[in-house]
Write an enzyme that holds these catalytic residues in place. Structure first.
Site, PDB file in Angstrom:
ATOM      1  N   TYR A 139       0.854  -1.200   0.000  1.00 29.99           N
ATOM      2  CA  TYR A 139       0.000   0.000   0.000  1.00 29.99           C
ATOM      3  C   TYR A 139       0.879   1.234   0.000  1.00 29.99           C
ATOM      4  O   TYR A 139       1.864   1.298   0.738  1.00 29.99           O
ATOM      5  CB  TYR A 139      -0.899   0.026   1.248  1.00 29.99           C
ATOM      6  CG  TYR A 139      -2.353   0.073   0.862  1.00 29.99           C
ATOM      7  CD1 TYR A 139      -2.904   1.220   0.297  1.00 29.99           C
ATOM      8  CD2 TYR A 139      -3.160  -1.043   1.010  1.00 29.99           C
ATOM      9  CE1 TYR A 139      -4.226   1.249  -0.104  1.00 29.99           C
ATOM     10  CE2 TYR A 139      -4.489  -1.021   0.612  1.00 29.99           C
ATOM     11  CZ  TYR A 139      -5.012   0.123   0.056  1.00 29.99           C
ATOM     12  OH  TYR A 139      -6.318   0.159  -0.358  1.00 29.99           O
ATOM     13  N   GLU A 186      -0.426   4.921  -0.504  1.00 28.03           N
ATOM     14  CA  GLU A 186      -1.188   6.152  -0.787  1.00 28.03           C
ATOM     15  C   GLU A 186      -0.277   7.367  -0.706  1.00 28.03           C
ATOM     16  O   GLU A 186       0.555   7.471   0.200  1.00 28.03           O
ATOM     17  CB  GLU A 186      -2.334   6.299   0.224  1.00 28.03           C
ATOM     18  CG  GLU A 186      -3.509   5.387  -0.099  1.00 28.03           C
ATOM     19  CD  GLU A 186      -4.594   5.461   0.955  1.00 28.03           C
ATOM     20  OE1 GLU A 186      -4.380   6.094   1.999  1.00 28.03           O
ATOM     21  OE2 GLU A 186      -5.658   4.866   0.711  1.00 28.03           O
ATOM     22  N   ASP A 197      -6.382  13.612 -25.309  1.00 27.48           N
ATOM     23  CA  ASP A 197      -6.399  12.233 -24.811  1.00 27.48           C
ATOM     24  C   ASP A 197      -5.771  11.383 -25.914  1.00 27.48           C
ATOM     25  O   ASP A 197      -6.412  11.099 -26.934  1.00 27.48           O
ATOM     26  CB  ASP A 197      -7.840  11.809 -24.518  1.00 27.48           C
ATOM     27  CG  ASP A 197      -7.938  10.351 -24.075  1.00 27.48           C
ATOM     28  OD1 ASP A 197      -6.930   9.623 -24.173  1.00 27.48           O
ATOM     29  OD2 ASP A 197      -9.032   9.950 -23.634  1.00 27.48           O
ATOM     30  N   THR A 204      -3.610   6.059 -22.108  1.00 26.81           N
ATOM     31  CA  THR A 204      -3.514   4.721 -21.524  1.00 26.81           C
ATOM     32  C   THR A 204      -2.092   4.250 -21.779  1.00 26.81           C
ATOM     33  O   THR A 204      -1.371   4.831 -22.599  1.00 26.81           O
ATOM     34  CB  THR A 204      -4.491   3.722 -22.199  1.00 26.81           C
ATOM     35  OG1 THR A 204      -4.211   3.688 -23.600  1.00 26.81           O
ATOM     36  CG2 THR A 204      -5.942   4.123 -21.970  1.00 26.81           C
ATOM     37  N   LYS A 222      -2.110   0.334 -25.023  1.00 26.09           N
ATOM     38  CA  LYS A 222      -2.493   0.151 -26.428  1.00 26.09           C
ATOM     39  C   LYS A 222      -1.208   0.178 -27.271  1.00 26.09           C
ATOM     40  O   LYS A 222      -0.412  -0.731 -27.148  1.00 26.09           O
ATOM     41  CB  LYS A 222      -3.511   1.222 -26.834  1.00 26.09           C
ATOM     42  CG  LYS A 222      -4.763   1.223 -25.915  1.00 26.09           C
ATOM     43  CD  LYS A 222      -5.779   2.228 -26.396  1.00 26.09           C
ATOM     44  CE  LYS A 222      -6.708   2.709 -25.323  1.00 26.09           C
ATOM     45  NZ  LYS A 222      -7.858   1.881 -25.053  1.00 26.09           N
ATOM     46  N   ARG A 235      -2.018  -2.646 -18.478  1.00 29.09           N
ATOM     47  CA  ARG A 235      -3.253  -1.862 -18.515  1.00 29.09           C
ATOM     48  C   ARG A 235      -3.142  -0.742 -17.492  1.00 29.09           C
ATOM     49  O   ARG A 235      -2.868  -0.994 -16.323  1.00 29.09           O
ATOM     50  CB  ARG A 235      -4.460  -2.734 -18.161  1.00 29.09           C
ATOM     51  CG  ARG A 235      -4.535  -4.034 -18.918  1.00 29.09           C
ATOM     52  CD  ARG A 235      -5.911  -4.631 -18.802  1.00 29.09           C
ATOM     53  NE  ARG A 235      -6.830  -3.786 -19.499  1.00 29.09           N
ATOM     54  CZ  ARG A 235      -6.974  -3.774 -20.833  1.00 29.09           C
ATOM     55  NH1 ARG A 235      -6.259  -4.575 -21.580  1.00 29.09           N
ATOM     56  NH2 ARG A 235      -7.836  -2.974 -21.408  1.00 29.09           N
TER      57      ARG A 235
HETATM   58  C1  PLP Z   1      -9.398   7.780 -26.277  1.00 31.08           C
HETATM   59  C2  PLP Z   1      -9.572   6.886 -25.087  1.00 31.08           C
HETATM   60  N1  PLP Z   1      -9.527   7.428 -23.866  1.00 31.08           N
HETATM   61  C3  PLP Z   1      -9.688   6.677 -22.761  1.00 31.08           C
HETATM   62  C4  PLP Z   1      -9.894   5.320 -22.840  1.00 31.08           C
HETATM   63  C5  PLP Z   1     -10.168   4.555 -21.588  1.00 31.08           C
HETATM   64  O1  PLP Z   1      -9.196   3.688 -21.242  1.00 31.08           O
HETATM   65  P1  PLP Z   1      -9.490   2.519 -20.187  1.00 31.08           P
HETATM   66  O2  PLP Z   1     -10.242   1.466 -20.915  1.00 31.08           O
HETATM   67  O3  PLP Z   1      -8.123   2.132 -19.728  1.00 31.08           O
HETATM   68  O4  PLP Z   1     -10.300   3.120 -19.080  1.00 31.08           O
HETATM   69  C6  PLP Z   1      -9.923   4.698 -24.090  1.00 31.08           C
HETATM   70  C7  PLP Z   1     -10.133   3.253 -24.183  1.00 31.08           C
HETATM   71  O5  PLP Z   1     -10.433   2.669 -25.141  1.00 31.08           O
HETATM   72  C8  PLP Z   1      -9.774   5.515 -25.253  1.00 31.08           C
HETATM   73  O6  PLP Z   1      -9.844   4.987 -26.472  1.00 31.08           O
END
Ligand code: PLP
Length: 442
Positions: A57, A59, A203, A229, A232, A238
Protein backbone atom coordinates in the site's frame (compact mmCIF):
# COMPACT_ATOMS: atom_id res chain seq x y z
CA UNK A 1 6.03 -14.54 -5.70
CA UNK A 2 6.87 -14.73 -9.40
CA UNK A 3 8.86 -17.96 -9.60
CA UNK A 4 8.06 -21.23 -11.26
CA UNK A 5 7.69 -23.31 -8.10
CA UNK A 6 5.29 -20.80 -6.64
CA UNK A 7 3.36 -20.55 -9.85
CA UNK A 8 3.07 -24.33 -10.11
CA UNK A 9 1.72 -24.42 -6.56
CA UNK A 10 -0.88 -21.82 -7.44
CA UNK A 11 -1.81 -23.78 -10.54
CA UNK A 12 -2.41 -26.93 -8.46
CA UNK A 13 -4.40 -24.94 -5.95
CA UNK A 14 -6.69 -23.13 -8.35
CA UNK A 15 -6.96 -25.15 -11.50
CA UNK A 16 -10.26 -23.51 -12.32
CA UNK A 17 -8.63 -20.13 -12.90
CA UNK A 18 -5.27 -21.27 -14.28
CA UNK A 19 -6.85 -23.60 -16.80
CA UNK A 20 -8.88 -20.62 -18.01
CA UNK A 21 -5.72 -18.50 -18.25
CA UNK A 22 -4.15 -21.29 -20.31
CA UNK A 23 -7.24 -21.32 -22.54
CA UNK A 24 -6.94 -17.56 -23.04
CA UNK A 25 -3.25 -17.89 -23.94
CA UNK A 26 -4.23 -20.55 -26.49
CA UNK A 27 -6.93 -18.24 -27.93
CA UNK A 28 -4.42 -15.40 -28.23
CA UNK A 29 -1.82 -17.69 -29.82
CA UNK A 30 -4.16 -19.12 -32.46
CA UNK A 31 -5.91 -15.97 -33.57
CA UNK A 32 -5.34 -12.76 -35.46
CA UNK A 33 -5.86 -9.85 -33.08
CA UNK A 34 -7.09 -6.73 -34.83
CA UNK A 35 -8.79 -5.01 -31.89
CA UNK A 36 -7.15 -1.59 -32.10
CA UNK A 37 -6.78 -1.14 -28.34
CA UNK A 38 -5.02 -4.42 -27.63
CA UNK A 39 -1.38 -5.50 -27.64
CA UNK A 40 0.96 -8.15 -26.21
CA UNK A 41 3.33 -7.10 -23.40
CA UNK A 42 6.88 -8.35 -23.00
CA UNK A 43 7.70 -10.96 -20.37
CA UNK A 44 9.44 -8.37 -18.18
CA UNK A 45 6.32 -6.17 -18.21
CA UNK A 46 4.20 -9.23 -17.34
CA UNK A 47 6.63 -10.28 -14.59
CA UNK A 48 6.52 -6.87 -12.92
CA UNK A 49 2.71 -6.80 -13.16
CA UNK A 50 2.59 -10.17 -11.38
CA UNK A 51 5.21 -9.32 -8.75
CA UNK A 52 5.29 -8.86 -4.95
CA UNK A 53 4.69 -5.16 -5.47
CA UNK A 54 0.99 -6.00 -5.53
CA UNK A 55 1.25 -6.48 -1.76
CA UNK A 56 2.24 -2.89 -1.00
CA UNK A 57 0.00 0.00 0.00
CA UNK A 58 1.46 3.41 -0.89
CA UNK A 59 -1.19 6.15 -0.79
CA UNK A 60 0.42 9.48 -1.67
CA UNK A 61 3.39 10.25 -3.87
CA UNK A 62 7.09 9.25 -3.72
CA UNK A 63 8.58 10.77 -0.54
CA UNK A 64 5.09 11.80 0.69
CA UNK A 65 3.26 8.60 1.63
CA UNK A 66 0.67 7.82 4.26
CA UNK A 67 2.24 4.41 4.99
CA UNK A 68 5.69 3.24 6.11
CA UNK A 69 7.91 0.86 4.17
CA UNK A 70 7.61 2.75 0.92
CA UNK A 71 11.28 3.42 0.09
CA UNK A 72 11.39 0.70 -2.57
CA UNK A 73 8.11 1.63 -4.26
CA UNK A 74 9.16 5.28 -4.03
CA UNK A 75 12.23 4.44 -6.13
CA UNK A 76 10.09 2.48 -8.61
CA UNK A 77 7.46 5.18 -9.00
CA UNK A 78 10.13 7.90 -9.33
CA UNK A 79 11.78 5.87 -12.08
CA UNK A 80 8.44 5.48 -13.88
CA UNK A 81 7.84 9.25 -13.65
CA UNK A 82 11.33 10.14 -14.91
CA UNK A 83 11.09 7.66 -17.79
CA UNK A 84 7.65 8.90 -18.84
CA UNK A 85 8.91 12.50 -18.79
CA UNK A 86 11.90 11.55 -20.94
CA UNK A 87 9.81 9.50 -23.38
CA UNK A 88 7.32 12.29 -24.07
CA UNK A 89 9.44 15.36 -23.27
CA UNK A 90 6.95 16.24 -20.51
CA UNK A 91 7.69 18.43 -17.50
CA UNK A 92 5.24 16.69 -15.16
CA UNK A 93 3.61 13.24 -15.00
CA UNK A 94 1.35 11.33 -12.64
CA UNK A 95 1.65 7.59 -13.35
CA UNK A 96 -0.93 6.42 -10.82
CA UNK A 97 -4.24 6.37 -12.77
CA UNK A 98 -5.50 2.79 -12.83
CA UNK A 99 -6.82 3.21 -16.37
CA UNK A 100 -7.41 5.76 -19.12
CA UNK A 101 -10.89 6.50 -17.77
CA UNK A 102 -9.47 7.09 -14.28
CA UNK A 103 -6.89 9.51 -15.70
CA UNK A 104 -9.67 11.37 -17.51
CA UNK A 105 -11.91 11.48 -14.44
CA UNK A 106 -9.09 12.94 -12.33
CA UNK A 107 -8.17 15.49 -14.97
CA UNK A 108 -11.75 16.71 -15.29
CA UNK A 109 -12.14 16.86 -11.53
CA UNK A 110 -9.02 19.04 -11.27
CA UNK A 111 -10.01 21.42 -14.03
CA UNK A 112 -13.81 21.65 -13.92
CA UNK A 113 -16.70 22.34 -11.57
CA UNK A 114 -19.85 20.24 -11.95
CA UNK A 115 -22.02 21.84 -14.64
CA UNK A 116 -19.06 23.40 -16.54
CA UNK A 117 -19.25 23.22 -20.30
CA UNK A 118 -16.93 20.88 -22.20
CA UNK A 119 -16.49 20.43 -25.95
CA UNK A 120 -15.41 16.98 -27.13
CA UNK A 121 -15.31 14.79 -30.23
CA UNK A 122 -18.64 12.96 -30.57
CA UNK A 123 -18.69 9.33 -29.44
CA UNK A 124 -20.68 8.37 -32.54
CA UNK A 125 -17.92 9.84 -34.75
CA UNK A 126 -15.05 8.08 -32.93
CA UNK A 127 -14.73 9.89 -29.59
CA UNK A 128 -14.53 8.24 -26.17
CA UNK A 129 -17.21 7.74 -23.51
CA UNK A 130 -15.25 9.83 -21.00
CA UNK A 131 -15.33 12.88 -23.30
CA UNK A 132 -18.88 13.82 -22.35
CA UNK A 133 -21.11 10.88 -23.24
CA UNK A 134 -24.38 10.97 -21.26
CA UNK A 135 -23.82 7.39 -20.04
CA UNK A 136 -20.45 8.30 -18.47
CA UNK A 137 -19.61 10.42 -15.39
CA UNK A 138 -18.28 13.00 -17.86
CA UNK A 139 -21.69 13.60 -19.41
CA UNK A 140 -23.53 13.38 -16.11
CA UNK A 141 -21.31 15.81 -14.18
CA UNK A 142 -20.43 18.26 -16.93
CA UNK A 143 -22.39 20.05 -19.62
CA UNK A 144 -21.13 18.42 -22.82
CA UNK A 145 -21.35 19.57 -26.41
CA UNK A 146 -19.62 17.96 -29.37
CA UNK A 147 -17.95 18.38 -32.73
CA UNK A 148 -17.79 15.66 -35.39
CA UNK A 149 -16.37 14.78 -38.78
CA UNK A 150 -17.39 16.14 -42.16
CA UNK A 151 -19.86 13.77 -43.87
CA UNK A 152 -17.98 13.82 -47.19
CA UNK A 153 -14.37 13.60 -46.03
CA UNK A 154 -14.73 11.62 -42.79
CA UNK A 155 -12.26 14.12 -41.31
CA UNK A 156 -12.67 16.71 -38.59
CA UNK A 157 -13.36 20.12 -40.00
CA UNK A 158 -11.34 22.56 -37.85
CA UNK A 159 -13.50 25.46 -39.01
CA UNK A 160 -16.54 23.68 -37.61
CA UNK A 161 -14.71 23.14 -34.31
CA UNK A 162 -13.85 26.86 -34.19
CA UNK A 163 -17.49 27.82 -34.83
CA UNK A 164 -18.78 25.38 -32.22
CA UNK A 165 -16.26 26.64 -29.65
CA UNK A 166 -17.15 30.23 -30.33
CA UNK A 167 -20.87 29.45 -29.96
CA UNK A 168 -20.60 27.27 -26.85
CA UNK A 169 -17.69 28.92 -25.00
CA UNK A 170 -16.55 25.70 -23.29
CA UNK A 171 -14.23 25.74 -20.28
CA UNK A 172 -12.38 22.72 -21.66
CA UNK A 173 -11.84 21.50 -25.23
CA UNK A 174 -11.06 17.81 -25.61
CA UNK A 175 -9.22 16.31 -28.56
CA UNK A 176 -8.35 12.66 -29.08
CA UNK A 177 -10.41 9.62 -29.98
CA UNK A 178 -10.95 5.88 -29.91
CA UNK A 179 -11.80 5.44 -33.56
CA UNK A 180 -10.39 8.28 -35.67
CA UNK A 181 -7.68 7.40 -38.16
CA UNK A 182 -6.39 10.89 -38.87
CA UNK A 183 -3.90 13.14 -37.11
CA UNK A 184 -4.87 16.14 -34.97
CA UNK A 185 -4.04 19.78 -35.65
CA UNK A 186 -2.96 20.82 -32.15
CA UNK A 187 -1.71 24.21 -33.36
CA UNK A 188 -5.16 25.08 -34.71
CA UNK A 189 -6.89 23.63 -31.66
CA UNK A 190 -4.76 25.72 -29.29
CA UNK A 191 -5.60 28.84 -31.28
CA UNK A 192 -9.31 27.96 -31.01
CA UNK A 193 -8.97 27.31 -27.26
CA UNK A 194 -7.15 30.62 -26.73
CA UNK A 195 -9.79 32.51 -28.70
CA UNK A 196 -12.57 31.33 -26.40
CA UNK A 197 -10.53 31.19 -23.18
CA UNK A 198 -10.72 27.39 -22.91
CA UNK A 199 -8.16 24.90 -21.64
CA UNK A 200 -7.04 22.28 -24.16
CA UNK A 201 -6.72 18.58 -23.32
CA UNK A 202 -5.46 15.82 -25.64
CA UNK A 203 -6.40 12.23 -24.81
CA UNK A 204 -3.77 10.27 -26.75
CA UNK A 205 -4.76 6.85 -25.35
CA UNK A 206 -4.66 5.23 -28.78
CA UNK A 207 -1.78 6.74 -30.77
CA UNK A 208 0.56 7.60 -27.87
CA UNK A 209 3.17 5.05 -28.96
CA UNK A 210 3.34 6.65 -32.42
CA UNK A 211 3.42 10.14 -30.88
CA UNK A 212 6.27 9.13 -28.56
CA UNK A 213 8.39 8.30 -31.62
CA UNK A 214 7.52 11.43 -33.59
CA UNK A 215 5.35 9.59 -36.14
CA UNK A 216 2.36 11.87 -35.49
CA UNK A 217 1.94 15.51 -34.43
CA UNK A 218 3.16 16.29 -30.92
CA UNK A 219 0.41 17.59 -28.58
CA UNK A 220 2.73 18.59 -25.73
CA UNK A 221 3.76 22.08 -26.85
CA UNK A 222 0.12 23.07 -27.50
CA UNK A 223 -2.17 21.22 -25.09
CA UNK A 224 -2.43 22.22 -21.45
CA UNK A 225 -2.98 18.57 -20.49
CA UNK A 226 -2.38 15.17 -22.01
CA UNK A 227 -3.83 11.87 -20.78
CA UNK A 228 -3.14 8.41 -22.10
CA UNK A 229 -3.51 4.72 -21.52
CA UNK A 230 -0.35 2.66 -21.30
CA UNK A 231 -1.62 -0.59 -22.81
CA UNK A 232 -2.49 0.15 -26.43
CA UNK A 233 0.22 1.22 -28.90
CA UNK A 234 2.54 1.94 -25.96
CA UNK A 235 2.56 -1.82 -25.22
CA UNK A 236 2.67 -1.56 -21.44
CA UNK A 237 0.40 -2.92 -18.68
CA UNK A 238 -3.25 -1.86 -18.51
CA UNK A 239 -3.25 1.61 -16.98
CA UNK A 240 -3.32 5.35 -17.49
CA UNK A 241 -1.39 8.53 -16.78
CA UNK A 242 -1.68 12.32 -16.87
CA UNK A 243 1.08 14.52 -18.31
CA UNK A 244 1.83 18.20 -18.92
CA UNK A 245 4.38 19.63 -21.33
CA UNK A 246 4.86 22.37 -18.77
CA UNK A 247 3.35 23.11 -15.41
CA UNK A 248 1.50 26.41 -14.86
CA UNK A 249 -0.36 28.35 -12.17
CA UNK A 250 -3.87 27.00 -11.91
CA UNK A 251 -6.41 29.32 -13.55
CA UNK A 252 -9.12 28.32 -11.07
CA UNK A 253 -7.69 30.62 -8.40
CA UNK A 254 -6.95 27.79 -5.95
CA UNK A 255 -4.42 28.92 -3.34
CA UNK A 256 -2.30 27.17 -0.70
CA UNK A 257 -2.20 27.95 3.06
CA UNK A 258 0.08 30.93 2.35
CA UNK A 259 -2.38 32.36 -0.18
CA UNK A 260 -0.14 31.52 -3.16
CA UNK A 261 -1.71 30.23 -6.38
CA UNK A 262 -1.05 26.50 -6.60
CA UNK A 263 0.61 24.96 -9.65
CA UNK A 264 -1.73 22.90 -11.83
CA UNK A 265 0.35 19.79 -11.03
CA UNK A 266 -0.65 20.00 -7.35
CA UNK A 267 -4.34 20.08 -8.29
CA UNK A 268 -3.89 17.16 -10.68
CA UNK A 269 -2.01 15.05 -8.13
CA UNK A 270 -4.77 15.73 -5.59
CA UNK A 271 -7.46 14.85 -8.11
CA UNK A 272 -5.85 11.42 -8.64
CA UNK A 273 -5.38 10.78 -4.91
CA UNK A 274 -7.45 11.37 -2.83
CA UNK A 275 -9.80 12.82 -5.47
CA UNK A 276 -10.67 9.74 -7.48
CA UNK A 277 -8.41 6.86 -6.37
CA UNK A 278 -6.97 5.20 -3.28
CA UNK A 279 -3.67 3.32 -3.15
CA UNK A 280 -1.68 3.22 -6.40
CA UNK A 281 -0.99 -0.13 -8.09
CA UNK A 282 2.78 -0.20 -7.62
CA UNK A 283 3.15 -3.52 -9.48
CA UNK A 284 1.50 -1.88 -12.50
CA UNK A 285 3.59 1.27 -12.06
CA UNK A 286 6.74 -0.91 -12.17
CA UNK A 287 5.44 -2.54 -15.35
CA UNK A 288 4.74 0.94 -16.79
CA UNK A 289 8.35 1.96 -15.99
CA UNK A 290 9.62 -1.07 -17.91
CA UNK A 291 7.33 -0.36 -20.87
CA UNK A 292 8.57 3.27 -21.00
CA UNK A 293 12.14 2.00 -21.06
CA UNK A 294 11.30 -0.48 -23.84
CA UNK A 295 9.67 2.37 -25.76
CA UNK A 296 12.98 4.24 -25.74
CA UNK A 297 14.75 1.49 -27.73
CA UNK A 298 15.39 1.40 -31.47
CA UNK A 299 13.41 -1.89 -31.56
CA UNK A 300 10.32 -0.03 -30.42
CA UNK A 301 10.81 2.71 -32.98
CA UNK A 302 11.02 0.03 -35.69
CA UNK A 303 7.91 -1.58 -34.21
CA UNK A 304 5.72 1.55 -34.36
CA UNK A 305 6.91 2.34 -37.86
CA UNK A 306 5.78 -1.15 -38.86
CA UNK A 307 2.45 -0.66 -37.02
CA UNK A 308 1.81 2.47 -39.06
CA UNK A 309 2.87 0.86 -42.34
CA UNK A 310 0.76 -2.23 -41.64
CA UNK A 311 -2.31 -0.06 -40.97
CA UNK A 312 -1.80 1.80 -44.25
CA UNK A 313 -1.33 -1.43 -46.23
CA UNK A 314 -4.36 -3.04 -44.55
CA UNK A 315 -6.58 -0.02 -45.27
CA UNK A 316 -5.37 0.21 -48.89
CA UNK A 317 -5.86 -3.55 -49.29
CA UNK A 318 -9.53 -3.23 -48.33
CA UNK A 319 -10.05 -0.21 -50.58
CA UNK A 320 -8.49 -2.16 -53.47
CA UNK A 321 -11.10 -4.87 -52.87
CA UNK A 322 -13.90 -2.28 -53.13
CA UNK A 323 -14.44 -1.60 -49.42
CA UNK A 324 -15.13 1.85 -48.00
CA UNK A 325 -12.61 3.01 -45.38
CA UNK A 326 -13.82 6.04 -43.41
CA UNK A 327 -11.71 9.07 -44.49
CA UNK A 328 -10.17 6.88 -47.24
CA UNK A 329 -7.10 5.86 -45.26
CA UNK A 330 -5.20 6.21 -42.02
CA UNK A 331 -2.38 8.19 -40.45
CA UNK A 332 -2.12 6.05 -37.33
CA UNK A 333 -2.59 2.41 -36.29
CA UNK A 334 -6.33 2.02 -36.93
CA UNK A 335 -9.25 2.72 -39.24
CA UNK A 336 -12.97 2.11 -39.61
CA UNK A 337 -14.33 -0.13 -42.33
CA UNK A 338 -17.77 1.07 -43.44
CA UNK A 339 -19.73 -2.06 -44.35
CA UNK A 340 -22.99 -0.31 -45.19
CA UNK A 341 -22.36 -0.32 -48.98
CA UNK A 342 -22.07 -4.12 -48.68
CA UNK A 343 -25.32 -4.39 -46.69
CA UNK A 344 -23.46 -6.06 -43.83
CA UNK A 345 -23.71 -4.83 -40.23
CA UNK A 346 -20.73 -4.55 -37.90
CA UNK A 347 -22.40 -7.06 -35.65
CA UNK A 348 -22.70 -9.66 -38.41
CA UNK A 349 -19.10 -9.05 -39.44
CA UNK A 350 -17.50 -9.32 -36.02
CA UNK A 351 -19.40 -12.55 -35.30
CA UNK A 352 -18.30 -14.28 -38.49
CA UNK A 353 -14.70 -13.08 -38.11
CA UNK A 354 -14.58 -14.41 -34.55
CA UNK A 355 -15.76 -17.79 -35.82
CA UNK A 356 -12.57 -17.85 -37.89
CA UNK A 357 -10.41 -16.63 -34.93
CA UNK A 358 -10.00 -13.09 -36.28
CA UNK A 359 -11.00 -10.63 -33.55
CA UNK A 360 -12.24 -7.11 -34.27
CA UNK A 361 -14.93 -4.93 -32.73
CA UNK A 362 -18.10 -3.69 -34.32
CA UNK A 363 -18.10 0.09 -34.39
CA UNK A 364 -20.45 2.92 -35.25
CA UNK A 365 -19.32 4.83 -38.32
CA UNK A 366 -19.91 8.60 -38.53
CA UNK A 367 -23.62 9.36 -39.28
CA UNK A 368 -24.51 5.72 -38.59
CA UNK A 369 -28.24 5.05 -38.67
CA UNK A 370 -28.01 1.81 -36.65
CA UNK A 371 -27.57 1.30 -32.90
CA UNK A 372 -24.24 0.74 -31.08
CA UNK A 373 -25.26 -2.93 -30.70
CA UNK A 374 -25.66 -3.35 -34.47
CA UNK A 375 -23.41 -0.71 -36.12
CA UNK A 376 -22.46 -0.32 -39.77
CA UNK A 377 -18.75 -0.84 -39.38
CA UNK A 378 -15.81 -2.57 -37.77
CA UNK A 379 -12.67 -1.02 -36.30
CA UNK A 380 -9.33 -2.56 -37.25
CA UNK A 381 -5.94 -1.88 -35.68
CA UNK A 382 -2.45 -3.24 -36.25
CA UNK A 383 -0.67 -2.75 -32.89
CA UNK A 384 -1.13 -6.35 -31.72
CA UNK A 385 -0.47 -8.22 -34.97
CA UNK A 386 2.68 -6.17 -35.50
CA UNK A 387 3.97 -7.22 -32.08
CA UNK A 388 3.37 -10.83 -33.18
CA UNK A 389 5.75 -10.11 -36.09
CA UNK A 390 3.34 -9.65 -39.01
CA UNK A 391 4.50 -7.33 -41.79
CA UNK A 392 2.94 -5.63 -44.84
CA UNK A 393 2.62 -8.81 -46.96
CA UNK A 394 0.69 -10.48 -44.12
CA UNK A 395 -1.82 -7.61 -44.16
CA UNK A 396 -2.86 -8.53 -47.70
CA UNK A 397 -3.50 -12.10 -46.59
CA UNK A 398 -5.68 -10.74 -43.77
CA UNK A 399 -7.67 -8.67 -46.29
CA UNK A 400 -8.16 -11.82 -48.39
CA UNK A 401 -9.38 -13.86 -45.41
CA UNK A 402 -11.75 -11.15 -44.15
CA UNK A 403 -13.12 -10.50 -47.63
CA UNK A 404 -13.69 -14.25 -48.10
CA UNK A 405 -15.49 -14.52 -44.76
CA UNK A 406 -17.73 -11.54 -45.48
CA UNK A 407 -18.65 -13.07 -48.84
CA UNK A 408 -19.43 -16.47 -47.27
CA UNK A 409 -21.05 -15.51 -43.99
CA UNK A 410 -23.61 -18.30 -44.20
CA UNK A 411 -21.23 -21.05 -45.24
CA UNK A 412 -19.82 -22.94 -42.22
CA UNK A 413 -17.40 -24.93 -44.42
CA UNK A 414 -15.81 -21.75 -45.79
CA UNK A 415 -15.60 -20.25 -42.30
CA UNK A 416 -13.96 -23.42 -40.97
CA UNK A 417 -11.47 -23.40 -43.85
CA UNK A 418 -10.39 -19.82 -43.07
CA UNK A 419 -10.17 -20.60 -39.34
CA UNK A 420 -7.84 -23.53 -40.04
CA UNK A 421 -5.70 -21.38 -42.35
CA UNK A 422 -5.52 -18.62 -39.69
CA UNK A 423 -4.58 -21.04 -36.89
CA UNK A 424 -1.91 -22.70 -39.04
CA UNK A 425 -0.50 -19.33 -40.14
CA UNK A 426 -0.31 -17.91 -36.62
CA UNK A 427 1.71 -20.91 -35.44
CA UNK A 428 4.60 -19.21 -37.30
CA UNK A 429 4.37 -16.30 -34.84
CA UNK A 430 4.46 -17.91 -31.39
CA UNK A 431 3.45 -15.88 -28.36
CA UNK A 432 6.63 -17.10 -26.65
CA UNK A 433 8.58 -14.93 -29.10
CA UNK A 434 6.37 -12.07 -28.10
CA UNK A 435 7.20 -12.84 -24.48
CA UNK A 436 10.82 -12.06 -25.19
CA UNK A 437 10.59 -8.88 -27.21
CA UNK A 438 12.87 -6.14 -25.98
CA UNK A 439 14.37 -8.23 -23.20
CA UNK A 440 17.97 -7.28 -22.47
CA UNK A 441 20.41 -9.88 -23.85
CA UNK A 442 21.10 -12.59 -21.20
C1 PLP B 1 -9.40 7.78 -26.28
C2 PLP B 1 -9.57 6.89 -25.09
N1 PLP B 1 -9.53 7.43 -23.87
C3 PLP B 1 -9.69 6.68 -22.76
C4 PLP B 1 -9.89 5.32 -22.84
C5 PLP B 1 -10.17 4.55 -21.59
O1 PLP B 1 -9.20 3.69 -21.24
P1 PLP B 1 -9.49 2.52 -20.19
O2 PLP B 1 -10.24 1.47 -20.92
O3 PLP B 1 -8.12 2.13 -19.73
O4 PLP B 1 -10.30 3.12 -19.08
C6 PLP B 1 -9.92 4.70 -24.09
C7 PLP B 1 -10.13 3.25 -24.18
O5 PLP B 1 -10.43 2.67 -25.14
C8 PLP B 1 -9.77 5.51 -25.25
O6 PLP B 1 -9.84 4.99 -26.47
Amino acid sequence: MFNKENQDQMITKDLSVFSLIAAEKDRQQKGIELIASENFVSSQVAAAAGSVLTNKYAEGLPGKRYYRGCHVVDAIESLAIERAKALFGAAWVNVQPHSGSQANAALMMAVLQPGDKILGFHLAHGGHLTHGSPVSFSGKLYNACFYGVNRDTGRIDWEEVAQKASLEKPRLIICGASAYSRDWDYVRLRAIADEVGALLWADIAHPCGLISQGLLNNPFPYCHFVTTTTHKTLRGPRGGMILMGKDFENPLGKTNAKGMLQPMSVLLDAAVFPGTQGGPLEHIIAAKAIAFHEAMTSDYKAYVLQVQQNAQVLAQGFMDQGYKVVSDGTDNHLFLLDLSPKNITGNQADIVLEQADITVNKNLIPFDTTSPFVTSGIRLGTAAVTTRGLVAADMLLIVEWIDHLLKHMDDPMQIQAVKEAVNKYMRKFPLSQVDNHNLPPS
